[in-house]
Design a protein around this motif. Structure first.
Motif, PDB file in Angstrom:
ATOM      1  N   GLU A  26      71.745 -12.303 -31.599  1.00 25.00           N
ATOM      2  CA  GLU A  26      70.979 -13.376 -32.211  1.00 25.00           C
ATOM      3  C   GLU A  26      69.885 -13.821 -31.270  1.00 25.00           C
ATOM      4  OE1 GLU A  26      73.362 -16.608 -33.536  1.00 25.00           O
ATOM      5  OE2 GLU A  26      74.571 -15.364 -34.847  1.00 25.00           O
ATOM      6  N   THR A  27      68.773 -14.201 -31.832  1.00 22.24           N
ATOM      7  CA  THR A  27      67.662 -14.704 -31.032  1.00 22.24           C
ATOM      8  C   THR A  27      67.462 -16.176 -31.329  1.00 22.24           C
ATOM      9  OG1 THR A  27      66.054 -14.190 -32.738  1.00 22.24           O
ATOM     10  CG2 THR A  27      66.485 -12.478 -31.125  1.00 22.24           C
ATOM     11  N   ASP A  28      66.913 -16.872 -30.383  1.00 19.66           N
ATOM     12  CA  ASP A  28      66.580 -18.267 -30.626  1.00 19.66           C
ATOM     13  C   ASP A  28      65.070 -18.474 -30.625  1.00 19.66           C
ATOM     14  OD1 ASP A  28      66.129 -17.885 -27.969  1.00 19.66           O
ATOM     15  OD2 ASP A  28      67.301 -19.575 -27.275  1.00 19.66           O
ATOM     16  N   GLY A  29      64.329 -17.377 -30.512  1.00 20.63           N
ATOM     17  CA  GLY A  29      62.869 -17.466 -30.530  1.00 20.63           C
ATOM     18  C   GLY A  29      62.353 -17.651 -31.941  1.00 20.63           C
ATOM     19  N   ASP A  30      61.212 -18.289 -32.049  1.00 18.66           N
ATOM     20  CA  ASP A  30      60.598 -18.494 -33.357  1.00 18.66           C
ATOM     21  C   ASP A  30      59.828 -17.251 -33.768  1.00 18.66           C
ATOM     22  OD1 ASP A  30      61.522 -21.097 -33.541  1.00 18.66           O
ATOM     23  OD2 ASP A  30      59.751 -21.913 -32.539  1.00 18.66           O
ATOM     24  N   LEU A  31      59.897 -16.943 -35.044  1.00 17.48           N
ATOM     25  CA  LEU A  31      59.132 -15.830 -35.583  1.00 17.48           C
ATOM     26  C   LEU A  31      57.693 -16.271 -35.806  1.00 17.48           C
ATOM     27  CD1 LEU A  31      61.594 -14.445 -38.267  1.00 17.48           C
ATOM     28  CD2 LEU A  31      61.002 -13.422 -36.077  1.00 17.48           C
ATOM     29  N   PRO A  32      56.750 -15.357 -35.655  1.00 15.91           N
ATOM     30  CA  PRO A  32      55.357 -15.727 -35.916  1.00 15.91           C
ATOM     31  C   PRO A  32      55.154 -15.997 -37.406  1.00 15.91           C
ATOM     32  CG  PRO A  32      55.541 -13.375 -35.530  1.00 15.91           C
ATOM     33  CD  PRO A  32      56.883 -13.969 -35.249  1.00 15.91           C
ATOM     34  N   ASN A  33      54.233 -16.891 -37.713  1.00 17.51           N
ATOM     35  CA  ASN A  33      53.927 -17.183 -39.109  1.00 17.51           C
ATOM     36  C   ASN A  33      53.192 -15.999 -39.716  1.00 17.51           C
ATOM     37  OD1 ASN A  33      55.032 -19.715 -38.988  1.00 17.51           O
ATOM     38  ND2 ASN A  33      53.124 -20.700 -38.426  1.00 17.51           N
ATOM     39  N   VAL A  34      53.592 -15.629 -40.917  1.00 12.40           N
ATOM     40  CA  VAL A  34      52.944 -14.529 -41.625  1.00 12.40           C
ATOM     41  C   VAL A  34      52.480 -15.029 -42.981  1.00 12.40           C
ATOM     42  CG1 VAL A  34      54.259 -12.726 -40.482  1.00 12.40           C
ATOM     43  CG2 VAL A  34      55.103 -13.688 -42.602  1.00 12.40           C
ATOM     44  N   GLU A  35      51.495 -14.364 -43.504  1.00 15.45           N
ATOM     45  CA  GLU A  35      50.995 -14.667 -44.838  1.00 15.45           C
ATOM     46  C   GLU A  35      51.731 -13.759 -45.822  1.00 15.45           C
ATOM     47  OE1 GLU A  35      49.299 -16.419 -47.819  1.00 15.45           O
ATOM     48  OE2 GLU A  35      48.905 -17.090 -45.772  1.00 15.45           O
ATOM     49  N   PRO A  36      52.663 -14.288 -46.602  1.00 13.93           N
ATOM     50  CA  PRO A  36      53.499 -13.440 -47.454  1.00 13.93           C
ATOM     51  C   PRO A  36      52.703 -12.644 -48.475  1.00 13.93           C
ATOM     52  CG  PRO A  36      53.894 -15.751 -47.932  1.00 13.93           C
ATOM     53  CD  PRO A  36      53.012 -15.691 -46.739  1.00 13.93           C
ATOM     54  N   PHE A  37      51.655 -13.224 -49.031  1.00 13.15           N
ATOM     55  CA  PHE A  37      50.894 -12.500 -50.047  1.00 13.15           C
ATOM     56  C   PHE A  37      50.135 -11.328 -49.437  1.00 13.15           C
ATOM     57  CE2 PHE A  37      51.455 -16.681 -52.032  1.00 13.15           C
ATOM     58  CZ  PHE A  37      52.135 -16.263 -53.162  1.00 13.15           C
ATOM     59  N   GLU A  38      49.708 -11.467 -48.211  1.00 11.56           N
ATOM     60  CA  GLU A  38      49.039 -10.364 -47.527  1.00 11.56           C
ATOM     61  C   GLU A  38      50.021  -9.212 -47.296  1.00 11.56           C
ATOM     62  OE1 GLU A  38      46.901  -9.509 -43.254  1.00 11.56           O
ATOM     63  OE2 GLU A  38      46.869 -11.545 -44.048  1.00 11.56           O
ATOM     64  N   CYS A  39      51.240  -9.542 -46.902  1.00  9.10           N
ATOM     65  CA  CYS A  39      52.271  -8.511 -46.705  1.00  9.10           C
ATOM     66  C   CYS A  39      52.578  -7.787 -48.010  1.00  9.10           C
ATOM     67  CB  CYS A  39      53.551  -9.132 -46.162  1.00  9.10           C
ATOM     68  SG  CYS A  39      53.410  -9.732 -44.492  1.00  9.10           S
ATOM     69  N   LEU A  40      52.750  -8.548 -49.081  1.00  9.41           N
ATOM     70  CA  LEU A  40      53.045  -7.941 -50.376  1.00  9.41           C
ATOM     71  C   LEU A  40      51.879  -7.090 -50.869  1.00  9.41           C
ATOM     72  CD1 LEU A  40      54.825 -10.897 -52.182  1.00  9.41           C
ATOM     73  CD2 LEU A  40      55.854  -8.808 -51.304  1.00  9.41           C
ATOM     74  N   GLU A  41      50.658  -7.554 -50.616  1.00 14.15           N
ATOM     75  CA  GLU A  41      49.475  -6.803 -51.006  1.00 14.15           C
ATOM     76  C   GLU A  41      49.436  -5.443 -50.308  1.00 14.15           C
ATOM     77  OE1 GLU A  41      45.221  -8.186 -50.304  1.00 14.15           O
ATOM     78  OE2 GLU A  41      46.011  -9.661 -51.724  1.00 14.15           O
ATOM     79  N   ASN A  42      49.687  -5.448 -48.997  1.00 17.89           N
ATOM     80  CA  ASN A  42      49.670  -4.203 -48.226  1.00 17.89           C
ATOM     81  C   ASN A  42      50.762  -3.247 -48.686  1.00 17.89           C
ATOM     82  OD1 ASN A  42      47.536  -5.126 -46.719  1.00 17.89           O
ATOM     83  ND2 ASN A  42      48.799  -5.837 -45.040  1.00 17.89           N
ATOM     84  N   LEU A  43      51.946  -3.781 -48.927  1.00 13.61           N
ATOM     85  CA  LEU A  43      53.052  -2.916 -49.352  1.00 13.61           C
ATOM     86  C   LEU A  43      52.836  -2.365 -50.763  1.00 13.61           C
ATOM     87  CD1 LEU A  43      56.088  -4.878 -47.912  1.00 13.61           C
ATOM     88  CD2 LEU A  43      55.117  -2.739 -47.066  1.00 13.61           C
ATOM     89  N   SER A  44      52.300  -3.184 -51.647  1.00 11.58           N
ATOM     90  CA  SER A  44      52.097  -2.708 -53.012  1.00 11.58           C
ATOM     91  C   SER A  44      50.973  -1.675 -53.083  1.00 11.58           C
ATOM     92  CB  SER A  44      51.809  -3.874 -53.956  1.00 11.58           C
ATOM     93  OG  SER A  44      50.585  -4.489 -53.619  1.00 11.58           O
ATOM     94  N   ALA A  45      49.997  -1.757 -52.189  1.00 11.34           N
ATOM     95  CA  ALA A  45      48.915  -0.773 -52.169  1.00 11.34           C
ATOM     96  C   ALA A  45      49.452   0.616 -51.814  1.00 11.34           C
ATOM     97  CB  ALA A  45      47.837  -1.184 -51.182  1.00 11.34           C
ATOM     98  N   ALA A  46      50.509   0.669 -51.043  1.00  9.35           N
ATOM     99  CA  ALA A  46      51.090   1.953 -50.621  1.00  9.35           C
ATOM    100  C   ALA A  46      51.936   2.591 -51.713  1.00  9.35           C
ATOM    101  CB  ALA A  46      51.922   1.753 -49.364  1.00  9.35           C
ATOM    102  N   ARG A  47      52.162   1.881 -52.801  1.00 12.35           N
ATOM    103  CA  ARG A  47      52.987   2.434 -53.883  1.00 12.35           C
ATOM    104  C   ARG A  47      52.166   3.089 -54.972  1.00 12.35           C
ATOM    105  NH1 ARG A  47      58.511   0.118 -55.043  1.00 12.35           N
ATOM    106  NH2 ARG A  47      58.008   1.330 -56.866  1.00 12.35           N
ATOM    107  N   GLY A  48      50.842   3.054 -54.856  1.00 12.93           N
ATOM    108  CA  GLY A  48      49.977   3.646 -55.877  1.00 12.93           C
ATOM    109  C   GLY A  48      50.143   5.155 -55.942  1.00 12.93           C
TER     110      GLY A  48
END
Length: 70
Positions: free
Chosen positions: A30-52
């Motif tokens: 387990e870690t106690d460090g904070d995760l960096p903030n991410v933009e969820p829609f940007e992640c979903l956009e990138n992943l969905s582009a790879a499914r074309g």
């Protein structure tokens, strides 16, 4: 299983998910460090582009790398 995004990050079945916490056969890390903030829609956009249909294996790898860099 329900996966969601909110202001706090990624949730699975309503519980906060930290990909750096790992548990296998009762032993865990387990870690106690904070995760960096991410933009969820940007992640979903990138992943969905790879499914074309025209997406190559290299495009899929680049999409995963773009998400994992964060």
């Amino acid at each position: 299983m329900k996966i969601g995004f909110n202001k706090g990050g990624l949730t699975i079945d309503g519980k906060m998910f930290n990909p750096l916490d790992l548990s296998v056969d009762g032993h865990g890390i387990e870690t106690d460090g904070d995760l960096p903030n991410v933009e969820p829609f940007e992640c979903l956009e990138n992943l969905s582009a790879a499914r074309g249909e025209g997406a190559t294996r290299l495009d899929q790898i680049r999409a995963l790398r773009s998400v994992l860099r964060r």
